[in-house]
Design a protein around this motif. Structure first.
Motif, mmCIF file in Angstrom:
data_model
loop_
_atom_site.group_PDB
_atom_site.id
_atom_site.type_symbol
_atom_site.label_atom_id
_atom_site.label_comp_id
_atom_site.label_asym_id
_atom_site.label_seq_id
_atom_site.Cartn_x
_atom_site.Cartn_y
_atom_site.Cartn_z
ATOM 1 N N UNK B 322 28.435 32.590 41.544
ATOM 2 C CA UNK B 322 27.863 33.479 42.842
ATOM 3 C C UNK B 322 28.558 34.830 42.598
ATOM 4 N N UNK B 323 29.984 34.584 42.533
ATOM 5 C CA UNK B 323 30.452 36.034 42.613
ATOM 6 C C UNK B 323 30.299 36.948 41.424
ATOM 7 N N UNK B 324 29.986 36.080 40.168
ATOM 8 C CA UNK B 324 29.523 37.048 39.115
ATOM 9 C C UNK B 324 28.291 37.781 39.420
ATOM 10 N N UNK B 351 41.107 36.885 36.313
ATOM 11 C CA UNK B 351 41.840 36.006 37.202
ATOM 12 C C UNK B 351 41.011 34.646 37.357
ATOM 13 N N UNK B 352 40.971 34.289 38.824
ATOM 14 C CA UNK B 352 40.007 33.059 39.159
ATOM 15 C C UNK B 352 38.754 32.841 38.959
ATOM 16 N N UNK B 353 38.208 34.222 39.034
ATOM 17 C CA UNK B 353 36.680 34.232 38.833
ATOM 18 C C UNK B 353 36.543 33.882 37.253
ATOM 19 N N UNK B 354 37.244 34.430 36.390
ATOM 20 C CA UNK B 354 37.036 34.191 34.952
ATOM 21 C C UNK B 354 37.399 32.822 34.626
ATOM 22 N N UNK B 361 38.109 32.201 49.682
ATOM 23 C CA UNK B 361 39.199 33.340 49.957
ATOM 24 C C UNK B 361 39.586 33.705 48.728
ATOM 25 N N UNK B 362 39.109 34.934 48.441
ATOM 26 C CA UNK B 362 39.419 35.319 46.998
ATOM 27 C C UNK B 362 39.491 36.849 47.182
ATOM 28 N N UNK B 399 34.565 39.915 49.050
ATOM 29 C CA UNK B 399 35.639 39.943 48.092
ATOM 30 C C UNK B 399 36.678 40.875 48.302
ATOM 31 N N UNK B 400 37.640 40.544 49.141
ATOM 32 C CA UNK B 400 38.636 41.417 49.347
ATOM 33 C C UNK B 400 39.122 42.554 48.201
ATOM 34 N N UNK B 401 39.171 43.553 48.625
ATOM 35 C CA UNK B 401 39.957 44.736 47.582
ATOM 36 C C UNK B 401 41.261 44.030 47.203
ATOM 37 N N UNK B 402 41.576 44.406 45.863
ATOM 38 C CA UNK B 402 42.906 43.741 45.389
ATOM 39 C C UNK B 402 44.064 44.555 45.923
ATOM 40 N N UNK B 403 45.071 43.738 46.561
ATOM 41 C CA UNK B 403 46.042 44.573 46.859
ATOM 42 C C UNK B 403 46.969 44.909 45.775
ATOM 43 N N UNK B 404 47.017 44.605 44.787
ATOM 44 C CA UNK B 404 47.758 44.738 43.561
ATOM 45 C C UNK B 404 46.883 46.062 42.587
ATOM 46 N N UNK B 405 45.777 46.455 43.481
ATOM 47 C CA UNK B 405 45.078 47.245 42.854
ATOM 48 C C UNK B 405 44.549 47.242 41.239
#
Lengths: 256, 616
Positions: B322-324, B351-354, B361-362, B399-405
């Motif tokens: 779904x994310x893909x 990451x987890x999607x791959x 929660x991702x 899909x929250x923006x990545x905190x680690x950019x």
């Protein structure tokens, strides 16, 4: 255990407890007393009980066979009121044994008062079908034989059994007890409340069974069932010895 | 005379595993119990002493130690101990001390052994082998799920309908009508397997809409070389294949021969209203707003899968697909808005999607690989806008923006292929704390859109280089030990190895993430090209680098922790709360706590082994 009506008495004050038939507790030499009674007792059941003897006062507690006891009664007066149930549970300082526990409902020779039914839940019909204590005496004495009784408040079990036997066989019953309430009183009632305590209206620490138990982290049980109360008392003794005495403590320091 | 002590019986009736026993049995147990009191701080059991009873805590609490003196567990009211010793030579294996004043019920050995023999539920609960109990817990769930056990060939209800590739489109339509099928397999005399497939949709789009002559050969409108599935594969695998490739029909093959066709509708019987619908609708939306409106559907399909007892693998994959799909559709929309890309590119999921291990929660981890002709002056404005469009769009869709950019919006992660190759080579050759962290994210990469072969090339590079660099593997192994599991639970707290207690546990940070981390190290070492942790584990087990049985244990542990995490999110959804990864012990059943503790233990052992396997 017969619990006092809170309306009549806020807490059970030790200094007002009825005098026991034996004068000073520690003064009794129980093995010697049992030898005498074995001679003089007439009823064969009683004779056999005394003849089996009791541990001597210099026995370490860890080695003493114990029997936690509780009776439910029709009232507080041993001369007028009777026993309606008896709970027994054999124990040592290490373990309390449910497997050899006993519980009897018995028919008192006095009438069952409504107010006591409310407390222990034993009803007229249950009592009507129950045997007289005389029929259970042999089993009861056999269970007690060789052990030291453990009770919470010595003013009930011993006088009531003594009175019940006098009524039935014309001879009383004497036996040593360890009183867990008295052991609590040694800690919490060492001196009478001072003027400041009285002025501030400080209540003395409760030494009732449930309150005493909670001080040792023991769980709350539903009261007024002879066997549950006997178990509660047995656990309390284990806790008291673990906290304030030791397995090497001599029996004479705690019995009376 | 046998009397029962009501207080004892009541207590047994309220505490598992005793509460599950029949009343007569409990009465017998209650009448045989012994009771003992232990003051806080006193030893209850010494190592090696004979043991004659199961110890059940009536009140208070205890600490259980390993022989080494290391804290093993804390137990409170209703907890029991001594089963290890009773089932093995009758000697204490784990010493125990009273933490608080404690009242213990002793259940005599004979009674305990009888319960253990006669009552399966009881035996399961006290089973000495942590991993056995976990295995059973996971297996029970697997059995409950038809999707996982049903094979593809059970879905085939008829002989395949085929047509030679020389036949006309008209003949095809007639045959399909006569036979009442929505697809035809196209054959060639020289080959046993179909050379193509046509569907109703092809007749509509490639014939009618295109105005093609109905006498044209079917060869002209068929989809050549259709994707097939083996007859012994699972329905679940068929579903994954359809999801990934957006297919509605799959030819089924047995021993090189065509067996039949399964259609999407056949699978839907197994998983009603599933994530396939969500994927389909993603591609029909024409704006970020419309995509955003699908979020409730995504959540609903997540909930349905949990309700239908799907395992973490299925849910993780469905959520990843779904994310893909969101990414793919957003890229289509971005290209429609910004115009065609000036140079070819590949959009990467990380990451987890791959790994296809997504939950609800991702956050988004992604990157852009650009053609080597990339010239920042001329091209970067386009790709920067493209990245902005996709990342903001994903954020809008949950899909929250990545905190680690770690996103394509960061110019560092928007580079030509040769720069990426250089990055990866450097990270492997000269690992630093920062690049190790990068490796643990970027080395799970999957091409989502565009030049997917570049993603394959990057994966090949990682595969080739990493296993030859023991130092890199050792550093990755150290890095994988940064996040550790807790020891277990005590009352309503999470208990740490040093005895500290917390109110909740982050099931990702303290559970699934460290498991994935350590599996990745082994996977790199054995040269596994798989990305999913379960698949990687298969390769690792095949390679024989783990002590026997440990791979399976790790699989069970990952499955269990993942499902606790997933169920926790589903519960939050049902209660109208925002799902997260933090689970408080009071939300866990007794059963879950026990199993989780076992899983943490397995993870902890696996981490110790990792350190040993890849020395610096």
């Amino acid at each position: 255990m017969f619990y006092l009506d809170p309306k009549k008495l806020r807490d059970q004050p030790v200094d007002e407890e009825p005098e026991l038939s034996q004068s000073s507790a520690s003064a009794v030499n129980w093995p010697e007393r049992f030898r005498q009674l074995a001679e003089t007792a007439v009823d064969p059941r009683l004779k056999a009980y005394y003849a089996a003897g009791v541990p001597s006062g210099d026995t370490p507690l860890a080695e003493v066979p114990l029997l936690a006891m509780d009776v439910e009664t029709t009232g507080l007066n041993a001369r007028k009121d009777g026993i309606v149930s008896i709970g027994l549970i054999p124990m040592t300082l290490q373990r309390i044994s449910c497997a050899r526990a006993g519980h009897w409902v018995v028919r008192p020779r006095t009438s069952l008062k409504e107010e006591s039914i409310v407390i222990h839940g034993i009803t007229h019909s249950q009592v009507q079908q129950a045997p007289d204590l005389d029929q259970l005496l042999e089993a009861l004495l056999q269970a007690m034989q060789g052990s030291v009784a453990v009770v919470h408040y010595r003013g009930i079990e011993r006088p009531f059994l003594d009175a019940a036997l006098r009524t039935r066989i014309g001879e009383g019953l004497e036996f040593p007890v360890i009183d867990t309430m008295e052991l609590e009183a040694r800690v919490h009632r060492q001196k009478p409340p001072g003027w400041l305590d009285r002025l501030l209206g400080r209540q003395p620490v409760s030494i009732r069974l449930a309150d005493s138990r909670s001080r040792y982290g023991l769980p709350r049980y539903r009261p007024h069932h002879a066997l549950t109360d006997a178990l509660a008392c047995a656990e309390l003794l284990q806790a008291q010895i673990a906290h304030r005495y030791s397995p090497e403590t001599l029996l004479e320091r705690v019995w009376s | 005379m046998e009397v029962e002590v009501t207080e004892v019986l009541d207590f047994l009736q309220q505490h598992p595993p005793f509460s599950e026993l029949p009343l007569e049995v409990l009465q017998e147990v209650a009448s045989q119990i012994e009771v003992g009191y232990f003051r806080a701080g006193t030893r209850i059991l010494e190592f090696g002493q004979p043991i004659d009873a199961l110890h059940l805590i009536r009140s208070g609490s205890v600490e259980v130690y390993r022989r080494s003196g290391e804290l093993y567990n804390r137990l409170s009211e209703g907890g029991f101990f001594g089963e290890f010793g009773l089932l093995r030579q009758g000697r204490v294996r784990f010493p125990v001390s009273a933490l608080e004043d404690t009242l213990v019920y002793f259940i005599p050995e004979a009674i305990f052994l009888h319960l253990f023999e006669a009552h399966e539920s009881f035996a399961d609960a006290v089973e000495v082998e942590d991993r056995t109990r976990l295995r059973q817990a996971v297996a029970r769930r697997e059995d409950a799920n038809e999707l996982l056990t049903a094979r593809v060939d059970t879905l085939i209800s008829r002989e395949p309908v085929t047509l030679d590739q020389q036949a006309s489109v008209h003949e095809a339509a007639v045959l399909m009508t006569q036979q009442g099928v929505s697809c035809l397999l196209i054959t060639d005399q020289d080959r046993s397997l179909p050379v193509g497939i046509i569907t109703d949709k092809d007749l509509r789009m490639r014939v009618l809409a295109a105005g093609l002559d109905v006498q044209a050969p079917v060869q002209q409108i068929m989809t050549p070389e259709p994707v097939t599935i083996q007859h012994s594969q699972l329905v679940f695998e068929a579903m994954l294949l359809m999801l990934r490739s957006n297919l509605h029909h799959l030819p089924v093959v047995r021993k090189g021969q065509l067996l039949g066709v399964i259609a999407l509708s056949d699978i839907i019987r197994y998983e009603s209203q599933n994530s396939l619908f969500v994927v389909g609708s993603i591609f029909r939306q024409n704006s970020v707003e419309e995509l955003q409106a699908l979020v409730p559907d995504v959540r609903a399909s997540f909930l349905r899968m949990v309700n239908e007892d799907a395992n973490s693998r299925m849910i993780g994959t469905a959520m990843a697909v779904i994310g893909r799909s969101f990414k793919q559709r957003l890229l289509e929309l971005a290209e429609a808005e910004l115009g065609p890309p000036p140079i070819p590119y590949c959009f990467l999921a990380l990451g987890s999607m791959a790994r296809e291990e997504q939950t609800l929660v991702t956050d988004q981890d992604n990157a852009l690989v650009l053609h080597d002709s990339f010239d920042p002056q001329r091209h970067d404005a386009y790709f920067s806008q493209l990245a902005e469009f996709v990342c903001q769009g994903l954020a809008a869709c949950g899909y929250t923006l990545c905190k680690g950019d770690i996103m394509a919006t960061n110019s560092r992660w928007r580079q030509p292929l040769r720069v990426w190759q250089q990055y990866f080579s450097d990270w492997i050759d000269k690992p630093t704390p920062e690049t190790l962290l990068n490796s643990s994210i970027f080395f799970d990469l999957d091409g989502v859109w565009g030049q997917l072969q570049w993603a394959d090339q990057l994966n090949d590079l990682i595969l080739r280089k990493a296993r030859q660099r023991p130092r890199f593997l050792a550093c990755m192994a150290r890095n994988a030990l940064n996040r550790t599991p807790p020891l277990g639970f005590f009352k309503d707290f999470v208990m740490e190895k040093d005895g500290r207690q917390n109110n909740s546990i982050n099931t990702k940070r303290r559970g699934t993430a460290p498991v994935a981390d350590l599996i990745r190290v082994h996977a790199l070492a054995v040269g596994s090209s798989a990305r999913n942790s379960f698949e990687r584990l298969e390769d690792i087990i095949q390679a024989g680098i783990l002590p026997s049985g440990r791979g399976q244990d790790l699989r069970d542990a990952l499955e269990l922790i993942s499902m606790v995490r997933i169920r926790h999110q589903a519960l939050a959804l049902r209660e109208g709360q925002e799902p997260d990864n933090n689970v408080a012990p009071e939300q866990l059943s007794d059963f879950e706590r026990k199993n989780l503790k076992d899983a943490f233990q397995i993870l902890s052992h696996a981490q110790k082994y990792l350190k040993f396997r890849y020395p610096l």
